[in-house]
Design a protein around this motif. Structure first.
Motif, short mmCIF file in Angstrom:
data_model
loop_
_atom_site.label_atom_id
_atom_site.label_comp_id
_atom_site.label_asym_id
_atom_site.label_seq_id
_atom_site.Cartn_x
_atom_site.Cartn_y
_atom_site.Cartn_z
N PRO A 118 -11.48 6.77 -4.95
CA PRO A 118 -11.39 6.08 -6.24
C PRO A 118 -9.97 5.99 -6.75
O PRO A 118 -9.55 4.94 -7.27
CB PRO A 118 -12.27 6.95 -7.15
CG PRO A 118 -13.21 7.64 -6.24
CD PRO A 118 -12.44 7.90 -4.99
N VAL A 119 -9.20 7.06 -6.61
CA VAL A 119 -7.81 7.06 -7.09
C VAL A 119 -6.97 6.08 -6.28
O VAL A 119 -6.21 5.27 -6.84
CB VAL A 119 -7.22 8.49 -7.00
CG1 VAL A 119 -5.76 8.48 -7.44
CG2 VAL A 119 -8.03 9.45 -7.86
N VAL A 120 -7.09 6.14 -4.96
CA VAL A 120 -6.27 5.28 -4.08
C VAL A 120 -6.62 3.82 -4.30
O VAL A 120 -5.72 2.96 -4.44
CB VAL A 120 -6.49 5.67 -2.60
CG1 VAL A 120 -5.81 4.67 -1.67
CG2 VAL A 120 -5.98 7.08 -2.34
N ILE A 121 -7.91 3.51 -4.32
CA ILE A 121 -8.33 2.11 -4.44
C ILE A 121 -7.92 1.52 -5.79
O ILE A 121 -7.38 0.41 -5.87
CB ILE A 121 -9.85 2.00 -4.23
CG1 ILE A 121 -10.20 2.33 -2.77
CG2 ILE A 121 -10.35 0.59 -4.57
CD1 ILE A 121 -11.69 2.48 -2.51
N VAL A 122 -8.17 2.27 -6.87
CA VAL A 122 -7.80 1.78 -8.20
C VAL A 122 -6.29 1.62 -8.31
O VAL A 122 -5.79 0.64 -8.88
CB VAL A 122 -8.34 2.72 -9.29
CG1 VAL A 122 -7.76 2.35 -10.65
CG2 VAL A 122 -9.86 2.67 -9.34
N ALA A 123 -5.53 2.56 -7.75
CA ALA A 123 -4.07 2.48 -7.83
C ALA A 123 -3.53 1.26 -7.10
O ALA A 123 -2.65 0.54 -7.61
CB ALA A 123 -3.45 3.76 -7.24
N ILE A 124 -4.06 0.99 -5.89
CA ILE A 124 -3.59 -0.18 -5.13
C ILE A 124 -4.01 -1.48 -5.80
O ILE A 124 -3.24 -2.44 -5.89
CB ILE A 124 -4.11 -0.10 -3.68
CG1 ILE A 124 -3.41 1.04 -2.94
CG2 ILE A 124 -3.90 -1.43 -2.94
CD1 ILE A 124 -3.87 1.24 -1.52
N MET A 125 -5.24 -1.52 -6.32
CA MET A 125 -5.71 -2.74 -6.98
C MET A 125 -4.98 -3.02 -8.29
O MET A 125 -4.99 -4.15 -8.78
CB MET A 125 -7.22 -2.64 -7.24
CG MET A 125 -8.07 -2.69 -5.97
SD MET A 125 -9.85 -2.50 -6.30
CE MET A 125 -10.20 -3.99 -7.23
N SER A 126 -4.35 -1.99 -8.85
CA SER A 126 -3.60 -2.20 -10.09
C SER A 126 -2.27 -2.88 -9.86
O SER A 126 -1.62 -3.35 -10.81
CB SER A 126 -3.37 -0.86 -10.80
OG SER A 126 -2.49 -0.04 -10.04
N VAL A 127 -1.83 -2.98 -8.60
CA VAL A 127 -0.58 -3.65 -8.26
C VAL A 127 -0.85 -5.15 -8.15
O VAL A 127 -1.80 -5.58 -7.49
CB VAL A 127 -0.01 -3.13 -6.93
CG1 VAL A 127 1.26 -3.88 -6.55
CG2 VAL A 127 0.26 -1.62 -7.04
N ALA A 128 -0.01 -5.95 -8.78
CA ALA A 128 -0.20 -7.40 -8.79
C ALA A 128 -0.24 -7.94 -7.37
O ALA A 128 0.61 -7.62 -6.53
CB ALA A 128 0.93 -8.07 -9.58
N GLY A 129 -1.25 -8.75 -7.08
CA GLY A 129 -1.37 -9.39 -5.78
C GLY A 129 -2.13 -8.58 -4.74
O GLY A 129 -2.42 -9.09 -3.65
N LEU A 130 -2.47 -7.35 -5.06
CA LEU A 130 -3.19 -6.52 -4.10
C LEU A 130 -4.65 -6.38 -4.52
O LEU A 130 -4.97 -6.38 -5.70
CB LEU A 130 -2.56 -5.13 -3.99
CG LEU A 130 -1.09 -5.09 -3.53
CD1 LEU A 130 -0.62 -3.65 -3.36
CD2 LEU A 130 -0.91 -5.86 -2.22
N THR A 131 -5.54 -6.29 -3.53
CA THR A 131 -6.97 -6.21 -3.78
C THR A 131 -7.57 -5.00 -3.06
O THR A 131 -6.85 -4.23 -2.40
CB THR A 131 -7.69 -7.48 -3.27
OG1 THR A 131 -7.65 -7.50 -1.82
CG2 THR A 131 -7.01 -8.74 -3.81
#
Length: 443
Positions: A156-169
């Motif tokens: 959950p931490v890794v996925i939410v952190a990466i998705m919070s970066v513009a352009g990343l899903t």
């Protein structure tokens, strides 16, 4: 809590503990990729949550089905091969998930992940057992379990952190986790082949009755070679003649059903039943895994100091108590959050005890198979709990649903008491290494 004995581990044992703990972390990350983004996946693939639940169930089913084949591979051929293969397949499956254009490919990825993850316990525990001594094995198992809990908490931490970066899903997040798994597979195999003794990497072999009659150097091959079907029959016969291991597998199934029932529905209970804010309820789940990791370490120390069976009974008696408090709805919201954290984590105290019992009851040549049996129990519980308690909650409400979870947790206490009553103190206290009395302790 004393872990001083771990600081004096031989280099080979420390290397093995580090390798399999890292592998445990990675494999547990593969297991909880979907839950943090179920809503996103449902929208993107135009499927229902029930359909995604089927995909998660397929992963659990395949994971269960491949436990014994990986156990056979670990016990018969090579533990490093089993370790590397499970990491590679899990990583490839995660990359398939990341690139999946349709739900069907998402399902293929889940199946591949399930096959890969199935190999980690049958390879981890034999490696740990042969690299360590009985005096510190409970602590070693607890460190391994701690790493697994960190793996559950990380996605959950890794996925939410990466998705919070513009352009990343989520696809980039899954791809990063899959790439991490493949890189770790290469590292783990290289380090294992370079620094772990062959005696630990290779399976322990014991002579069967026919082979025992011949000298160790005998080259007599006049006897018939067993067919594959014959070997399967022999494996099944040996398993059926190991009632203690089967009982331990049943214990793992009941315990897993209770704990996965809590994990699956505790957030919903706090939100809908106690009016706890959504973000706080979700954070409670993360805290629960974190506290469970600490309990795992404490349980390892206690397992090496005291009898494993009473520790299992006490931990699940506490689970029963706190889940019943939740089901009673007599607690204020803040106290309910506390009860949820303790009730959902204190069962981790017993995990090193269960693992040490499996080790005690195993002859050295069947470690992979026996830990596979225990893991089958865990995975069946994980598969059964969500639909079982979900139906109960939908039809009868949270009170009945969580009271039922408490009854299942109490069943663990009853089962361990019955096991000790049947087989006596030899099952409940530390025994001599099974290598010195393999036949007696494995039957």
């Amino acid at each position: 809590m004393s872990f001083s004995s771990l600081r004096t581990l031989p280099r080979e044992a420390f290397v093995v503990l580090s390798l399999v703990s890292g592998s445990h972390l990675v494999n547990h990350m593969y297991l909880v990729l979907f839950p943090p983004i179920l809503g996103v996946l449902a929208t993107e693939f135009d499927v229902t949550l029930a359909t995604l639940g089927f995909a998660m169930g397929a992963q659990a089913f395949v994971n269960t089905a491949f436990q014994l084949p990986f156990g056979y591979l670990s016990d018969t051929y090579d533990r490093t091969l089993t370790l590397g293969l499970c990491l590679v397949l899990g990583g490839v499956g995660t990359l398939v998930l990341a690139a999946a254009p349709t739900f069907e490919w998402l399902l293929v990825g889940q199946v591949l992940v399930g096959v890969g993850v199935a190999g980690h316990h049958p390879s981890h525990y034999p490696l740990l057992s042969d690299a360590t001594t009985e005096t510190n094995r409970g602590r070693v198992f607890s460190v391994h379990g701690f790493a697994g809990n960190v793996g559950f908490a990380a996605p959950p931490v890794v996925i939410v952190a990466i998705m919070s970066v513009a352009g990343l899903t989520w696809r980039h997040a899954f791809g990063a986790i899959g790439a991490l798994g493949l890189a770790y597979a290469v590292l783990a195999v290289f380090v294992s082949l370079r620094y772990v003794p062959r005696s630990v990497r290779r399976p322990n072999r014991v002579d069967d009755a026919a082979g025992a009659a011949a000298s160790p150097g005998s080259t007599d091959t006049t006897g018939p070679t067993p067919s594959r079907r014959g070997r399967v029959r022999a494996q099944v016969a040996t398993l059926l003649d190991s009632p203690k291991i089967l009982a331990l597998g049943l214990l793992a199934l009941v315990a897993s059903t209770a704990m996965w029932g809590i994990t699956s529905f505790i957030v919903t209970l706090l939100e809908q039943g106690y009016g706890v804010e959504s973000s706080t309820a979700s954070l409670t789940l993360s805290v629960m895994f974190g506290v469970g990791a600490v309990f795992m370490l404490v349980g390892g120390d206690l397992t090496d100091r005291f009898a494993p069976a009473p520790l299992i009974a006490v931990s699940y008696a506490l689970v029963t108590l706190f889940v019943l408090l939740l089901a009673s709805f007599v607690l204020p919201p803040l106290a309910a959050v506390f009860a949820a954290v303790v009730g959902g984590s204190v069962g981790s105290l017993s995990t090193p005890a269960r693992d040490k019992l499996a080790d005690i009851l195993s002859a050295r040549a069947d470690l992979g198979r026996n830990f596979a049996i225990v893991t089958v129990g865990v995975m069946v519980g994980n598969t059964v709990a969500p639909p079982l308690f979900g139906v109960l909650i939908e039809t009868s409400g949270f009170r009945v649903g969580f009271a039922s979870i408490a009854v299942v947790a109490l069943g663990v206490v009853g089962l361990i008491v019955a096991i000790v009553a049947k087989w006596g103190d030899g099952f409940s206290i530390g025994e001599s290494s099974p290598s010195t009395d393999a036949v007696d302790v494995s039957r």
